[in-house]
Every structure is written in structure tokens, then in C-alpha cells.
Design a protein around this motif. Structure first.
Motif, PDB file in Angstrom:
ATOM      1  N   HIS A  11       0.774  -1.207   0.165  1.00 23.14           N
ATOM      2  CA  HIS A  11      -0.060  -0.154   0.013  1.00 23.14           C
ATOM      3  C   HIS A  11       0.839   1.166   0.162  1.00 23.14           C
ATOM      4  O   HIS A  11       0.525   2.200  -0.718  1.00 23.14           O
ATOM      5  N   GLN A  12       1.922   1.148   0.773  1.00 25.03           N
ATOM      6  CA  GLN A  12       2.883   2.282   0.681  1.00 25.03           C
ATOM      7  C   GLN A  12       3.565   2.628  -0.769  1.00 25.03           C
ATOM      8  O   GLN A  12       3.839   3.663  -0.824  1.00 25.03           O
ATOM      9  N   GLN A  13       3.632   1.348  -1.321  1.00 28.12           N
ATOM     10  CA  GLN A  13       4.200   1.480  -2.643  1.00 28.12           C
ATOM     11  C   GLN A  13       3.113   1.779  -3.811  1.00 28.12           C
ATOM     12  O   GLN A  13       3.419   1.882  -5.094  1.00 28.12           O
ATOM     13  N   LYS A  14       1.707   1.773  -3.185  1.00 27.88           N
ATOM     14  CA  LYS A  14       0.843   2.087  -4.248  1.00 27.88           C
ATOM     15  C   LYS A  14       0.630   1.049  -5.290  1.00 27.88           C
ATOM     16  O   LYS A  14       0.392   1.117  -6.164  1.00 27.88           O
ATOM     17  N   SER A  15       1.002  -0.252  -4.895  1.00 25.27           N
ATOM     18  CA  SER A  15       0.851  -1.439  -5.610  1.00 25.27           C
ATOM     19  C   SER A  15      -0.432  -2.290  -5.504  1.00 25.27           C
ATOM     20  O   SER A  15      -0.571  -3.199  -6.436  1.00 25.27           O
ATOM     21  N   ILE A  16      -1.443  -1.959  -4.617  1.00 28.47           N
ATOM     22  CA  ILE A  16      -2.580  -2.771  -4.156  1.00 28.47           C
ATOM     23  C   ILE A  16      -3.582  -1.514  -3.997  1.00 28.47           C
ATOM     24  O   ILE A  16      -3.385  -0.437  -3.753  1.00 28.47           O
ATOM     25  N   ALA A  17      -4.698  -2.051  -4.317  1.00 26.10           N
ATOM     26  CA  ALA A  17      -5.945  -1.359  -4.247  1.00 26.10           C
ATOM     27  C   ALA A  17      -6.122  -1.017  -2.614  1.00 26.10           C
ATOM     28  O   ALA A  17      -5.978  -1.456  -1.848  1.00 26.10           O
ATOM     29  N   GLU A  18      -6.767   0.496  -2.370  1.00 36.25           N
ATOM     30  CA  GLU A  18      -6.777   1.088  -0.912  1.00 36.25           C
ATOM     31  C   GLU A  18      -8.023   0.084  -0.297  1.00 36.25           C
ATOM     32  O   GLU A  18      -8.007  -0.103   0.592  1.00 36.25           O
ATOM     33  N   GLN A  19      -8.977  -0.592  -1.244  1.00 36.78           N
ATOM     34  CA  GLN A  19      -9.995  -1.316  -0.572  1.00 36.78           C
ATOM     35  C   GLN A  19      -9.547  -2.628  -0.072  1.00 36.78           C
ATOM     36  O   GLN A  19      -9.815  -3.195   1.011  1.00 36.78           O
ATOM     37  N   THR A  20      -8.494  -3.188  -0.729  1.00 42.73           N
ATOM     38  CA  THR A  20      -7.983  -4.584  -0.494  1.00 42.73           C
ATOM     39  C   THR A  20      -7.016  -4.301   0.944  1.00 42.73           C
ATOM     40  O   THR A  20      -7.203  -5.127   1.805  1.00 42.73           O
ATOM     41  N   TYR A  21      -6.267  -3.185   1.218  1.00 43.97           N
ATOM     42  CA  TYR A  21      -5.564  -2.697   2.266  1.00 43.97           C
ATOM     43  C   TYR A  21      -6.373  -2.780   3.448  1.00 43.97           C
ATOM     44  O   TYR A  21      -6.422  -3.353   4.593  1.00 43.97           O
ATOM     45  N   ALA A  22      -7.858  -2.097   3.135  1.00 39.84           N
ATOM     46  CA  ALA A  22      -8.601  -1.795   4.362  1.00 39.84           C
ATOM     47  C   ALA A  22      -9.445  -2.872   4.788  1.00 39.84           C
ATOM     48  O   ALA A  22      -9.663  -3.402   5.918  1.00 39.84           O
ATOM     49  N   ASP A  23      -9.751  -3.969   3.790  1.00 41.52           N
ATOM     50  CA  ASP A  23     -10.285  -5.167   4.019  1.00 41.52           C
ATOM     51  C   ASP A  23      -9.583  -5.966   4.947  1.00 41.52           C
ATOM     52  O   ASP A  23     -10.031  -6.755   5.824  1.00 41.52           O
ATOM     53  N   GLN A  24      -8.127  -5.991   4.614  1.00 39.49           N
ATOM     54  CA  GLN A  24      -7.092  -6.800   5.470  1.00 39.49           C
ATOM     55  C   GLN A  24      -7.164  -6.236   6.915  1.00 39.49           C
ATOM     56  O   GLN A  24      -7.103  -7.259   7.781  1.00 39.49           O
ATOM     57  N   GLN A  25      -7.356  -5.095   7.154  1.00 45.14           N
ATOM     58  CA  GLN A  25      -7.407  -4.410   8.482  1.00 45.14           C
ATOM     59  C   GLN A  25      -8.585  -5.025   9.215  1.00 45.14           C
ATOM     60  O   GLN A  25      -8.655  -5.363  10.446  1.00 45.14           O
ATOM     61  N   PHE A  26      -9.827  -4.964   8.576  1.00 47.58           N
ATOM     62  CA  PHE A  26     -11.183  -5.701   9.075  1.00 47.58           C
ATOM     63  C   PHE A  26     -10.634  -6.909   9.461  1.00 47.58           C
ATOM     64  O   PHE A  26     -11.174  -7.442  10.444  1.00 47.58           O
ATOM     65  N   THR A  27     -10.348  -7.794   8.735  1.00 50.84           N
ATOM     66  CA  THR A  27      -9.792  -9.165   9.000  1.00 50.84           C
ATOM     67  C   THR A  27      -9.255  -9.488  10.289  1.00 50.84           C
ATOM     68  O   THR A  27      -9.447 -10.376  10.858  1.00 50.84           O
ATOM     69  N   VAL A  28      -8.128  -8.749  10.137  1.00 45.35           N
ATOM     70  CA  VAL A  28      -7.363  -8.855  11.514  1.00 45.35           C
ATOM     71  C   VAL A  28      -8.157  -8.625  12.889  1.00 45.35           C
ATOM     72  O   VAL A  28      -8.066  -9.167  13.701  1.00 45.35           O
ATOM     73  N   ALA A  29      -8.865  -7.426  12.903  1.00 44.96           N
ATOM     74  CA  ALA A  29      -9.677  -7.165  14.032  1.00 44.96           C
ATOM     75  C   ALA A  29     -10.736  -8.215  14.116  1.00 44.96           C
ATOM     76  O   ALA A  29     -11.053  -8.406  15.152  1.00 44.96           O
ATOM     77  N   GLN A  30     -11.363  -8.736  13.006  1.00 45.65           N
ATOM     78  CA  GLN A  30     -12.260  -9.848  13.409  1.00 45.65           C
ATOM     79  C   GLN A  30     -11.651 -10.911  14.079  1.00 45.65           C
ATOM     80  O   GLN A  30     -12.215 -11.824  14.927  1.00 45.65           O
ATOM     81  N   ASP A  31     -10.444 -11.436  13.647  1.00 45.03           N
ATOM     82  CA  ASP A  31      -9.687 -12.509  14.113  1.00 45.03           C
ATOM     83  C   ASP A  31      -9.356 -12.347  15.624  1.00 45.03           C
ATOM     84  O   ASP A  31      -9.277 -13.124  16.430  1.00 45.03           O
ATOM     85  N   ALA A  32      -8.997 -10.973  15.816  1.00 49.12           N
ATOM     86  CA  ALA A  32      -8.593 -10.712  17.128  1.00 49.12           C
ATOM     87  C   ALA A  32      -9.815 -10.924  18.167  1.00 49.12           C
ATOM     88  O   ALA A  32      -9.598 -11.257  19.181  1.00 49.12           O
ATOM     89  N   ALA A  33     -10.898 -10.316  17.495  1.00 49.20           N
ATOM     90  CA  ALA A  33     -12.368 -10.424  18.463  1.00 49.20           C
ATOM     91  C   ALA A  33     -12.540 -11.926  18.810  1.00 49.20           C
ATOM     92  O   ALA A  33     -12.799 -12.475  19.697  1.00 49.20           O
ATOM     93  N   ALA A  34     -12.213 -12.756  17.722  1.00 49.43           N
ATOM     94  CA  ALA A  34     -12.614 -14.119  17.831  1.00 49.43           C
ATOM     95  C   ALA A  34     -11.697 -14.881  18.684  1.00 49.43           C
ATOM     96  O   ALA A  34     -12.075 -15.639  19.766  1.00 49.43           O
ATOM     97  N   VAL A  35     -10.360 -14.553  18.923  1.00 45.43           N
ATOM     98  CA  VAL A  35      -9.447 -15.029  19.955  1.00 45.43           C
ATOM     99  C   VAL A  35      -9.916 -14.444  21.312  1.00 45.43           C
ATOM    100  O   VAL A  35      -9.755 -15.207  22.168  1.00 45.43           O
ATOM    101  N   GLN A  36     -10.493 -13.201  21.433  1.00 48.41           N
ATOM    102  CA  GLN A  36     -10.875 -12.794  22.725  1.00 48.41           C
ATOM    103  C   GLN A  36     -12.068 -13.635  23.290  1.00 48.41           C
ATOM    104  O   GLN A  36     -12.271 -13.850  24.182  1.00 48.41           O
ATOM    105  N   ALA A  37     -13.011 -13.856  22.280  1.00 42.34           N
ATOM    106  CA  ALA A  37     -14.198 -14.829  22.815  1.00 42.34           C
ATOM    107  C   ALA A  37     -13.787 -16.054  22.959  1.00 42.34           C
ATOM    108  O   ALA A  37     -14.417 -16.647  24.036  1.00 42.34           O
ATOM    109  N   ASP A  38     -12.846 -16.629  22.397  1.00 44.10           N
ATOM    110  CA  ASP A  38     -12.322 -17.875  23.077  1.00 44.10           C
ATOM    111  C   ASP A  38     -11.725 -17.869  24.089  1.00 44.10           C
ATOM    112  O   ASP A  38     -11.810 -18.851  25.090  1.00 44.10           O
ATOM    113  N   LYS A  39     -10.962 -17.038  24.367  1.00 43.56           N
ATOM    114  CA  LYS A  39     -10.271 -16.719  25.720  1.00 43.56           C
ATOM    115  C   LYS A  39     -11.464 -16.561  26.963  1.00 43.56           C
ATOM    116  O   LYS A  39     -11.369 -17.429  28.170  1.00 43.56           O
TER     117      LYS A  39
END
Length: 417
Positions: free
Chosen positions: A144-172
Motif C-alpha cells: 500500500h505504501q508503494q501504491k501497488s494494491i488497491a486501497e479497498q484491499t488494504y482496508a479489508d485486510q485491516q478488518f480481517t485482523v480485527a475480526q480474528d482478534a475478536a474471535a481470539v478474545q471470545a475463545d479466551k
């Protein structure tokens, strides 16, 4: 002959009349003599009535409220299961004293151990997904810093990380819940006290918060006694408590013949019971010997105050009648007069006179059944004012039950039950 006959007849009649008159006079004289000999001597007035008397004294008088109380434990806890399962073990004996945290019963924990293992496996899976998502996010950040991927792809990955982190918290959290369930399987005593009879036997299936529970634990020492006082007596109690006084409380058995324990008043309810006009008080007792048993009825004596230098008379001296409360006061000419008084507290043996009598004045204590105002008396036994008699009320009130005062009701005495 015929001329002398009326004259002779009149002479005979005169002679007969004299004899009759003489006989009447003699009969009257005889009756008078008989009456004089048989007549009782005239009464010269009623003889003096023999009474007992005693002088009013100065002394101390404890003001005691006598009430009916109930032994109320500080804590009574019904131990309920907090989850469902088969009861596999009971670790106490009925009637045993237990400490807080002591083992009581065991619920089969195997199902909850399996649930914990499943939650741990799910945590491992979600943790791996989170690690992968974070690694992808690191690459996407560079691109994203090199502007080699779309802005939407970078944002979706951020949301994926947040969802997986929440799932880990629920498991704990699920694992923590399973661990708590395993703790609930091992039932322990929540308070110190004595366990009652067993309410459920091992082998039974219990459910969460099922009634009647596993067992009831009641604290034995210290303990409290709960009792009520009438609203007319509350003011003097509040006055002493607000002044910082620690009012002593003594508990007696149900027939008021034996002292069980001594304690201290520590709490007064914040409301008056409108149906009875009473307020509830609570006293605490160490109860080291466990003489006070939960829910037992006891007689309570609350020492509110002690009157000093009070005018005291024997309780039988105080009478109640048409004049109100009065005593028979002994006058200097060996007569008595009805003297109105204002009685105060009583311990059964002596009564405080708040008004109407002074120390040293002598009052009738016995033999007043036929007395009246101004009657002549003869004192058979008069007791002077002595220091021993003045100090008697304080000692007698703490060791004996209150008695009724002569013909008076107990409303003005220290016994206000």
C-alpha cells in the motif's frame, strides 16, 4: 246491808288496782336491771390498725426494658448448585462446623472439562487465523505504501485482523467460563458456620439454583438477638445511643430463670412498625459457648440508664385507685393520709417516686386493706432509711425477674414487654 255493798266493792277495786300498779312497777324495774347487766359497753371509737411502714430512701435504680427476642444469626446461607450435573461426593458431616472455603460437595466435572478442551482448540484455530491475517496485513502495508494494491484491499485486510482478534478474545472468555464451571463443580463453604442436615444425597442430578439446595450453613458465633421496644421507650434509647453509650443487653432463657449471655446493642431499625407501634433493635453477642441457638426465643433485658439519688419506696406501698397513684403517708400523730405520687421505674422490690414524696418520709407498706384517709394506725414494724436498703434495687434488678407492683399495672415500671 244493801247500803254498804257498793262501798265495800269500791274498796276492793282500789286495793286490786294498787296491786296491779305495783306489779307493773316491779316488772319495769326487773327489765331495766336485766338490760343493764346484759348491755355491752359502748364503743369509744375504732382501735388503731396495725400496719408495717418504711421510710423512703435515696438510691440508684436501673432503667431496664424487658422484651421478647429471637436469636438471629449473622449469616444463614443456603448453598445452591450453580450448574447442572450429577452430585458425586459430599465432603461434610451433618452438624459439622466448617470454615469458609472448606470443601462441601462435588459435581461431576467431566462434561465441563470437555467444554474447556473444545474452547482451547477453537482458541488455537482462531489464533492461527489471526497470525496469518496479521502477516498478510504486514505485506499489504508495504504494497500500500508503494501504491501497488488497491486501497479497498488494504482496508479489508485491516478488518480481517480485527475480526480474528475478536474471535481470539471470545475463545479466551469461553475458556475462562469453562474454568469457572470447573470451580463451581467443586462446591465450598461461602461462610464460617455450622452445616445442617444434608438436603441431597450423592448420585442425584442437580440443576442450577435448584431448591432446596445442597445444605444450609448457619453462623453460630458471634450471633445477634433481635427484639422490639415500644415507641414510648424509643426516645430514651435513642438519647443514650446518640450520646455514644454502649447499652448492655442480657439474654435469659424462655422462662426467665437463667442468664444465658451478655452482649451490646449495636443497631436500631430505621422504621417504626405501624401495626404494632414498635421498632426493632439488634444486639450482638460473642456466643463463644454457643448458648444462644439460632431462632431460639429468649427474654432480653436492655439496660437503658441508671437513675442516681432517686427516691425509693417498697413497691407494695404504691397503690392505684380513684385518686390515681398514691401512698399512705404516716403522720406525726399516728394517722395516715392519702398522698398522691408520680411513680417511675421499678425493679419489683422498690419503686422510684418521681414526684410527691421526699426521702425520709414514712409510708405504709403492709396492712392497708382497710385504711382510709385520717385513720389511726399502730406501726408494728418500721424500717429506717439505711444505705443498704437504698442500694438494694440495683443488685436485685440484675439478678431477678421484675415483679408486679401492688395493685398497680406494670406500665410505669422498668418491665415494658
Amino acid at each position: 246491808m244493801s247500803a254498804n255493798t257498793p262501798r265495800a266493792t269500791g274498796h276492793v277495786r282500789n286495793k286490786r288496782g294498787k296491786w296491779i300498779a305495783a306489779a307493773v312497777i316491779v316488772a319495769v324495774i326487773v327489765l331495766i336491771v336485766v338490760h343493764l347487766f346484759n348491755a355491752k359497753p359502748a364503743k369509744m371509737g375504732n382501735p388503731p390498725q396495725v400496719v408495717s411502714a418504711q421510710a423512703a430512701t435515696l438510691g440508684s435504680m436501673p432503667v431496664i426494658l424487658n422484651e421478647l427476642g429471637t436469636v438471629t444469626p449473622i449469616a444463614t446461607v443456603t448453598v445452591l448448585p450453580q450448574l447442572s450435573g450429577y452430585l458425586t461426593e459430599v465432603g461434610y458431616q451433618e452438624g459439622q462446623d466448617v470454615k469458609k472455603g472448606q470443601f462441601l460437595a462435588q459435581i461431576d466435572p467431566r462434561q465441563y472439562e470437555i467444554n474447556k478442551q473444545q474452547a482451547q482448540a477453537q482458541l488455537a484455530k482462531d489464533q492461527a487465523s489471526l497470525d496469518q491475517a496479521r502477516a498478510d496485513l504486514a505485506r499489504y502495508t508495504q504494497l500500500h505504501q508503494q501504491k501497488s494494491i488497491a486501497e479497498q484491499t488494504y482496508a479489508d485486510q485491516q478488518f480481517t485482523v480485527a475480526q480474528d482478534a475478536a474471535a481470539v478474545q471470545a475463545d479466551k472468555a469461553a475458556i475462562a467460563q469453562d474454568e469457572l464451571d470447573l470451580v463451581y463443580c467443586h462446591i465450598t463453604a461461602p461462610v464460617d458456620g455450622r452445616v445442617g442436615l444434608r438436603l441431597v444425597d450423592p448420585g442425584n442430578y442437580v440443576t442450577q439454583s435448584s431448591s432446596p439446595g445442597i445444605v444450609v450453613i448457619t453462623s453460630m458465633k458471634p450471633t445477634t438477638v433481635q427484639f422490639t421496644v415500644p415507641q414510648n421507650s424509643l426516645s430514651q434509647v435513642l438519647e443514650r445511643v446518640n450520646a455514644g453509650a454502649k447499652l448492655p443487653v442480657t439474654a435469659y432463657n424462655s422462662d426467665n430463670t437463667k442468664q444465658i449471655a451478655t452482649g451490646t446493642l449495636y443497631a436500631i431499625s430505621n422504621q417504626m412498625a405501624t401495626s404494632t407501634g414498635t421498632v426493632t433493635l439488634r444486639a450482638t453477642f460473642p456466643n463463644d459457648d454457643e448458648a444462644l441457638y439460632p431462632n431460639e426465643f429468649v427474654n432480653v433485658r436492655l439496660l437503658v440508664n441508671t437513675l442516681q439519688n432517686a427516691v425509693l419506696v417498697p413497691t407494695p406501698a404504691v397503690q392505684t385507685g380513684a385518686p390515681g397513684d398514691y401512698v399512705y403517708l404516716v403522720n406525726a400523730d399516728d394517722t395516715v393520709s392519702v398522698h398522691k405520687v408520680t411513680p417511675g421505674p421499678s425493679d419489683g422490690k422498690n419503686t422510684v417516686i418521681l414526684a410527691g414524696l421526699s426521702a425520709g418520709q414514712t409510708v405504709v407498706t403492709d396492712g392497708m386493706d382497710r385504711l382510709s384517709d385520717g385513720a389511726k394506725i399502730k406501726i408494728a414494724h418500721a424500717m429506717p432509711a439505711t444505705a443498704s436498703s437504698a442500694s438494694a434495687p440495683a443488685s436485685s434488678s440484675s439478678s431477678s425477674a421484675p415483679h408486679k407492683r401492688g395493685k398497680r399495672s406494670s406500665g410505669a415500671s422498668t418491665s415494658q414487654s
